[in-house]
Scaffold this active site. Structure first.
Site: not given
Ligand code: PGA
Length: 267
Positions: A11, A95, A97, A182, A188, A228
């Site tokens: 990220k 993704h 995000e 995901e 996160g 996570s």
């Molecule tokens: P994370 O993120 O392991 O920090 O939960 C995973 C991702 O967004 O690909």
């Protein structure tokens, strides 16, 4: 058998020097992990240096996003040819995000924060075609928000996102791509999706690929879990039949924890 792919999604983290130092620290920790594919996805500015540091190792480098045009008047964007130029072999597409349910950023939506940059399903599809056309391995992310899960829409969301992303993609191309389940609420947050449920939803995605391209494609396509994923839950997740690797955010920022996840995939 599908080769597990353990990908670190950094990220918006790490300078060029930090990225290179990470590769140098990771190299000896994963030198004997044949049978697992390892990928690092740094910020655009660190891609070339990371790829150079990883040259001749079993560590590959990927982008976190791309734009579907090769070049032109598209301020702020990076294209598939430029990712290849920087030494990338893979690219993350869609993704959560980068997505947005309505094509607009929704960072403040209560309980559903996580879809920030407004990529639509149509944009994800165009990006996927651009990656395939240029020979980058796409990692296409799908997953539901907490609100969508609580409404009982998890399966519909991942089926729809998978179908929309793959529109117009040929069967021969589909077998080479990677999908990542995901769940947005697990990213996160430290709240991992329970491994039985993660495996079940990865199975739903696999069935969707089978409906589109047939049984052989469904069995060949790799489906990662992300959200996570950490050293202490990686073995459980990666041991499930439908989970072919992990897309790791936070736990990929430290070489030792990322290496532990890679070793869990090998075990
Ligand atoms: P994370 O993120 O392991 O920090 O939960 C995973 C991702 O967004 O690909």
């Amino acid at each position: 058998m599908r080769t597990p792919l353990i990908a670190g999604n950094w990220k918006l983290n790490k300078t060029i020097d930090e990225a290179v130092a990470f590769v140098n620290e990771l190299k000896p920790l994963v030198a004997d992990t044949a049978g697992v594919e390892i990928l690092l996805c740094p910020v655009f500015t660190a891609l070339a240096a990371t790829a150079r540091a990883a040259q001749g190792t079993n560590i590959q480098v990927g982008g976190q996003n791309l734009y579907w045009k090769d070049s032109g008047a598209y301020t702020g964007e990076v294209s598939a040819p430029l990712l290849l130029d920087a030494g990338c072999t893979h690219v993350i597409i869609g993704h959560s995000e980068r997505r947005g349910r309505f094509g607009v950023p929704e960072p403040d939506l209560a309980g559903d924060a996580g879809r920030v940059f407004g990529d639509t399903d149509a944009a994800v599809n165009r990006k996927l075609h651009a990656a395939l056309q240029h020979g980058l391995v796409p990692i296409v992310c799908v997953g539901e928000t907490l609100g969508e899960r609580n409404d009982g829409n998890t399966d519909t969301i991942v089926q729809n996102q998978t179908r929309a992303a793959l529109e117009g993609v040929e069967a021969a191309q589909a077998t080479g791509l990677v999908l990542a389940y995901e769940p947005v609420w697990a990213i996160g947050t430290g709240q991992t999706c329970e491994s039985d449920e993660a495996d079940r939803v990865c199975g739903v995605i696999r069935v969707t690929v089978g409906e589109l391209y047939g049984q052989a494609a469904a069995e060949a396509v790799r489906i990662q879990y992300g959200g996570s994923c950490k050293p202490d839950n990686a073995a459980d997740l990666l041991g499930r039949p439908n989970i072919d690797g992990a897309l790791v955010g936070g736990a990929s920022l430290k070489a030792d924890s990322f290496a532990q996840i890679i070793r869990a995939a090998k075990a």
